[in-house]
Design an enzyme around this catalytic site. Structure first.
Site, mmCIF file in Angstrom:
data_model
loop_
_atom_site.group_PDB
_atom_site.id
_atom_site.type_symbol
_atom_site.label_atom_id
_atom_site.label_comp_id
_atom_site.label_asym_id
_atom_site.label_seq_id
_atom_site.Cartn_x
_atom_site.Cartn_y
_atom_site.Cartn_z
ATOM 1 N N GLY A 168 17.302 54.515 -22.246
ATOM 2 C CA GLY A 168 17.408 55.969 -22.276
ATOM 3 C C GLY A 168 18.845 56.425 -22.370
ATOM 4 O O GLY A 168 19.707 55.731 -22.916
ATOM 5 N N SER A 169 19.108 57.586 -21.817
ATOM 6 C CA SER A 169 20.420 58.218 -21.936
ATOM 7 C C SER A 169 21.402 57.661 -20.913
ATOM 8 O O SER A 169 21.014 57.074 -19.902
ATOM 9 C CB SER A 169 20.290 59.729 -21.732
ATOM 10 N N GLU A 187 27.823 60.897 -28.729
ATOM 11 C CA GLU A 187 26.667 60.409 -29.469
ATOM 12 C C GLU A 187 25.927 61.569 -30.120
ATOM 13 O O GLU A 187 25.577 62.556 -29.465
ATOM 14 C CB GLU A 187 25.721 59.655 -28.534
ATOM 15 N N CYS A 216 19.675 54.120 -31.046
ATOM 16 C CA CYS A 216 20.900 53.882 -30.286
ATOM 17 C C CYS A 216 21.901 53.028 -31.047
ATOM 18 O O CYS A 216 23.099 53.074 -30.771
ATOM 19 C CB CYS A 216 20.580 53.247 -28.938
ATOM 20 N N GLU A 223 19.699 49.929 -21.021
ATOM 21 C CA GLU A 223 20.065 49.987 -22.444
ATOM 22 C C GLU A 223 20.204 51.463 -22.774
ATOM 23 O O GLU A 223 19.220 52.195 -22.844
ATOM 24 C CB GLU A 223 19.003 49.305 -23.304
ATOM 25 N N LEU A 224 21.463 51.904 -22.961
ATOM 26 C CA LEU A 224 21.759 53.335 -23.021
ATOM 27 C C LEU A 224 22.230 53.737 -24.425
ATOM 28 O O LEU A 224 21.765 53.190 -25.413
ATOM 29 C CB LEU A 224 22.779 53.672 -21.935
ATOM 30 N N TRP A 251 11.855 57.738 -25.894
ATOM 31 C CA TRP A 251 10.878 58.301 -26.831
ATOM 32 C C TRP A 251 11.073 57.869 -28.282
ATOM 33 O O TRP A 251 10.208 58.123 -29.116
ATOM 34 C CB TRP A 251 10.899 59.835 -26.764
ATOM 35 N N ASN A 252 12.176 57.217 -28.606
ATOM 36 C CA ASN A 252 12.452 56.984 -30.027
ATOM 37 C C ASN A 252 11.710 55.793 -30.625
ATOM 38 O O ASN A 252 11.504 55.727 -31.828
ATOM 39 C CB ASN A 252 13.961 56.857 -30.272
ATOM 40 N N LYS A 291 6.586 53.480 -17.032
ATOM 41 C CA LYS A 291 6.640 54.935 -17.119
ATOM 42 C C LYS A 291 7.215 55.300 -18.484
ATOM 43 O O LYS A 291 8.416 55.220 -18.707
ATOM 44 C CB LYS A 291 7.497 55.561 -16.021
ATOM 45 N N PRO A 292 6.360 55.682 -19.430
ATOM 46 C CA PRO A 292 6.870 56.064 -20.748
ATOM 47 C C PRO A 292 7.512 57.439 -20.720
ATOM 48 O O PRO A 292 7.323 58.218 -19.775
ATOM 49 C CB PRO A 292 5.609 56.061 -21.614
#
Length: 491
Positions: free
Chosen positions: A236-237, A394, A292, A258-259, A159-160, A183-184
């Site tokens: 995402g996370s 984080e 991130c 990509e976390l 979402w960022n 899928k957003p």
């Protein structure tokens, strides 16, 4: 079936799914999308179920043969047209990003610009996905290695960065000849939906791009586990990445993740002070710290510590926080939601219970317009040590823990003592230190004497819990093709 991207429901826009070139109404209770600056419902999105996810995957699968057989130039021309349309709608898209995500308009504009740059780079490089002809041991034989697309790609975005992350998935996937199901995030789906509508207007054939709305544990999991899906690219996370990696293992899918990050920001005694302070501010408080690659923990050498901290504090306390849609001078907007706001506050309080000292901030902003949104004061913590949770976990918010170090070697040791390995920042004029950090600083992306912000021709890659694989540039594009080896006997 819906005839358009959106309709009206109780005075609010209701967005649909995009499957096989058509807008489709989802079933079940729609999901509200809120403006984090005001709390108001700005739109609703219809939600897909597993049957609709299957339809999207099958549409992508059916479109793949024709799309993959198009020439590189033909695929590139479609992407160039999409970039042109995005640029024409740039102001509108930037305002939509600020509405659903909360960042200042100048940052939303940069988000849209990054989306265009990522798609443009992919288009420019469609003809650079080259194979090889290798000499064989038999004089009447050649070994051909071709680069071919995987097939159906699933792109799951965070979402960022609602626009840039769509461009990061869609651009290279289509350039390489794949088809895609997007899928957003449920928090910020509107920008992705508008971008897909522009893709439709750009004439990209039906089925090549599909988009469904839904929660990760429902349709997201179904997309990942389907045997149709050949590659999953997710931003995402860490928790979400682990779940996706586990779910994808059943069919041995290729997964690119990509976390999270916990970027160290290292300032040595010989650093130029003002550029270091500027970078520390931007890389911590842009997008309310929801990046991130953000400056997540600061290590400042003792000889410059007091002077640096004084200037840093002055700049932090001067930051203006508010609603970016009503005040163009705002430096920082709200957190994405109330749960994230509570998480940040709990982390700050916990750090203080472990011995950290609150220099400034450390509270929710309240009163007037602040009461409607998810605002947190820009915060500095001092008196921290590397064993505190605030230096390990984080933050993903506007909180900067600052720690004094005595030497470059100590800074390197503390920086590397992390489960994350995405980005790092180092400010020094010493060439020996610069060469040493290329060997010793164990992060995939290092910014030296500058703030953050990766380039589309670079390679955005994390180590350890920060992910698998990487994105952007020629190395990122190559992830969207696989090798096919042919032994051709012609004697």
């Amino acid at each position: 079936m819906a005839e358009s991207m959106k309709s009206q429901q109780e005075g609010v826009d209701l967005y649909n799914q995009f499957i096989d070139g058509e807008w489709i109404t989802g079933g079940g209770e729609p999901l509200d999308v809120h403006n984090p600056a005001t709390g108001e419902t700005v739109a609703r999105v219809s939600l897909a179920d597993e049957a609709m996810a299957d339809r999207a995957l099958k549409a992508a699968q059916a479109a793949f043969p024709a799309w993959s057989r198009k020439t590189a130039v033909e695929r590139a021309d479609h992407l160039y047209k999409l970039v042109e349309l995005i640029q024409e709608n740039r102001d509108r898209l930037a305002r939509l990003i600020t509405t659903e995500q909360g960042k200042p308009l100048v940052e939303s504009d940069a988000d849209v610009g990054m989306c265009c740059d990522l798609i443009r780079f992919a288009a420019e490089n469609t003809r650079r996905l080259e194979g090889d002809i290798i000499p064989a041991d038999d004089p009447d034989e050649q070994i051909w290695i071709q680069k071919v697309p995987h097939g159906v790609v699933v792109g799951i975005t965070a979402w960022n960065f609602p626009a840039a992350l769509v461009g990061r998935k869609l651009g290279p996937a289509l350039a390489a000849g794949n088809t895609i199901v997007l899928k957003p995030s449920e928090e910020t789906p509107l920008t992705a939906l508008e971008l897909v509508e522009l893709a439709r207007q750009a004439g990209i054939p039906k089925g090549v791009i599909n988009l469904i709305n839904g929660r990760g544990r429902d349709v997201g999991n179904h997309l990942v586990t389907s045997p149709i899906t050949q590659l999953v690219s997710m931003t995402g996370s860490v928790r979400g990445g682990r779940e996706i990696n586990k779910a994808a293992a059943e069919h041995l899918k290729i997964v690119r993740l990509e976390l999270g990050g916990k970027a160290p920001f290292i300032v040595m005694d010989d650093a130029e002070l003002d550029p270091a302070v500027d970078a520390a501010i931007a890389s911590r408080f842009n997008n309310c710290g929801q990046v991130c690659t953000c400056n997540e923990r600061m290590y400042v050498q003792s000889g410059i510590f007091d002077k640096f901290l004084e200037r840093f504090q002055q700049r932090v306390e001067a930051l203006k926080v508010g609603n970016p849609l009503t005040d163009s001078d705002v430096d920082m907007g709200p957190k994405i939601n109330r749960a994230e706001l509570d998480k940040i506050h709990d982390m700050v309080q916990h750090a203080q219970s472990q011995g950290a000292e609150l220099l400034t901030g450390g509270e929710r902003l309240t009163g007037g317009e602040y009461d409607k949104g998810n605002y947190y004061a820009p915060t500095i913590l001092t008196g921290v040590n590397n064993d505190m949770d605030i230096m390990k976990e984080e933050i993903f918010g506007p909180v900067a823990p600052v720690m004094k170090v005595e030497s470059f070697e100590q800074a390197m040791e503390y920086a590397n003592a992390s489960e994350y390995g995405l980005s790092a920042y180092v400010f020094t004029q010493n060439v020996k230190r610069l060469m040493a950090l290329t060997r010793e600083l164990d992060f995939g992306e290092i910014y030296v004497n500058r703030g953050g912000g990766e380039s589309v021709q670079g390679f955005h890659k994390g180590y350890r819990n920060s992910g698998l694989g990487g994105e952007d540039g020629k190395y990122g594009l190559e992830a969207y093709v696989k090798s096919k080896t042919m032994y051709v006997h012609h004697g």
